[in-house]
Write an enzyme that holds these catalytic residues in place. Structure first.
Site, PDB file in Angstrom:
ATOM      1  CG  ASP A  13     113.005  12.835 -10.182  1.00 12.30           C
ATOM      2  OD1 ASP A  13     111.740  13.132  -9.736  1.00 12.30           O
ATOM      3  OD2 ASP A  13     113.186  11.525 -10.650  1.00 12.30           O
ATOM      4  CG  LEU A  28     107.190  15.953 -16.151  1.00 10.74           C
ATOM      5  CD1 LEU A  28     106.229  15.582 -15.015  1.00 10.74           C
ATOM      6  CD2 LEU A  28     106.744  17.126 -17.193  1.00 10.74           C
ATOM      7  CB  CYS A  38      92.034   8.606 -19.541  1.00 14.45           C
ATOM      8  SG  CYS A  38      93.490   8.595 -19.444  1.00 14.45           S
ATOM      9  CB  CYS A  68      99.270   4.837 -23.140  1.00 15.98           C
ATOM     10  SG  CYS A  68      98.435   6.432 -23.317  1.00 15.98           S
TER      11      CYS A  68
END
Ligand code: SF4
Length: 369
Positions: free
Chosen positions: A135, A170, A189, A249
């Site tokens: 980041d 990540l 998905c 999800c």
């Protein structure tokens, strides 16, 4: 050493360092440039002007470090052992904090491990050069991780791993070695649209497109101003970030819990009662949140978020008094306190005991309070 063998060793070293997965990709993200440009053109980045300023640089990781030809992408699970999603969301007299932020800030830990991985590579391959990122630079890290085979980009725009779901951080190590690359995972998905239909503020405006200006994570973390009234009720008790699109999800039903000590809930959040949190003055806020990512939003914004959550909480004497006690101190707080007190009043049952509270809402605390 041959590069195939080195790639296998890098993946093994990554696992030994505590990453759940390591993948390797080239750094060509040119196919994402049109999407990025259109997202920026639509203003979906809101007040995050650094995103517009960096422009296409985010899609060109090779330009960030001279000689880069590969990105080694890593993921690390962060779901704390006592995640308690539903009970925290249901009990609206307590604040809800996004699960990634309950423990210590992840940047330092992951950067340190990425540097260790880079040094191992250097030690085994003469001329190897690396630079770690968490980041910390304008990189489209999700498309890069997708190319490296770590998962696919879900309709909520986060990366999903078919076995682990999406509760992971990540990181990237840019390297100058033409290592063999991994296969990309296909999107899975299917017809599911749960994240889109359950977003409290309708921030997912289309498949893979999030309008940050409507997103509760953006509003509570990135946005420093007065939160538009249209979003306040929908924010509920979410005082730092929002996990709703991940909660619904199906790939997160069996997500593994993290064993990293850094990602477990800080003890200061054992009591997340809104009134208790609002009473933290600035020194207490800074002290209690040492090493936490939440610290960077500052006390002013933290309290703004709490004030909104209090407007959404059940009617309570303690809430009304706490809100009234900080009126007239900061214009940003005042801009939300009036709304929150009005919401409390709406919920009040005007029986005898609560008449006094309604008076407080309308006229302020009595002098002897
Ligand atoms: Fe994809 Fe459904 Fe998960 Fe959204 S909730 S990311 S549509 S699988």
């Amino acid at each position: 050493m041959d590069l195939q063998k080195l790639a296998e060793m890098i993946k093994q070293w990554g696992l030994e360092l505590g990453f759940q997965q390591v993948g390797i990709t080239d750094v060509d993200l040119s196919q994402h440039e049109a999407y990025l440009q259109s997202w920026l053109d639509n203003g979906y980045h809101g007040d995050m002007e650094w995103m517009a300023r960096h422009g296409m640089m985010r899609a060109r990781p090779g330009e960030l470090h001279q000689g880069t030809v590969r990105a080694i992408c890593v993921r690390m699970d962060y779901l704390p052992e006592d995640a308690q999603f539903a009970s925290n969301l249901r009990d609206t007299s307590n604040g809800y904090i996004s699960r990634y932020a309950l423990g210590r800030d992840y940047h330092k830990l992951i950067r340190k491990k990425l540097s260790q991985l880079g040094k191992q590579i250097e030690a085994h391959f003469e001329g190897a050069d690396f630079r770690p990122f968490v980041d910390s630079a304008p990189i489209l890290e999700r498309p890069l991780a997708q190319k490296a085979g770590l998962g696919w980009t879900g309709k909520h725009s986060l990366l999903i791993n078919p076995d682990s779901g999406s509760w992971f951080f990540l990181g990237e190590l840019l390297v100058n070695l033409p290592l063999p690359t991994d296969e990309q995972i296909d999107e899975q998905c299917g017809k599911c649209r749960s994240c889109i239909t359950s977003c409290p503020t309708d921030a997912i405006v289309d498949d893979n497109i999030v309008d940050a200006r409507r997103c509760i994570s953006y509003l509570t973390i990135e946005y420093e101003g007065v939160i538009p009234e249209e979003f306040r009720a929908a924010m509920g008790n979410r005082i730092y970030g929002c996990d709703d699109c991940q909660l619904v999800c199906p790939y997160n039903r069996e997500s593994p819990l993290s064993e990293q000590a850094d990602f477990q809930r800080k003890s200061v959040f054992n009591n997340s009662d809104l009134v208790h949190l609002l009473k933290w003055d600035e020194p207490t806020f800074l002290d209690n949140l040492q090493g936490s990512a939440i610290r960077r939003i500052g006390h002013k914004q933290w309290r703004r978020n709490l004030i909104i959550a209090m407007g959404n909480a059940p009617f309570s004497h303690a809430i009304v008094e706490a809100l009234t006690s900080i009126q007239g101190i900061d214009p940003l707080w005042d801009a939300h306190i009036e709304w929150a007190l009005a919401r409390q009043k709406e919920q009040a049952q005007p029986n005898g005991k609560q008449q006094r509270l309604i008076r407080i809402i309308e006229k302020g605390l009595p002098r002897d309070a």
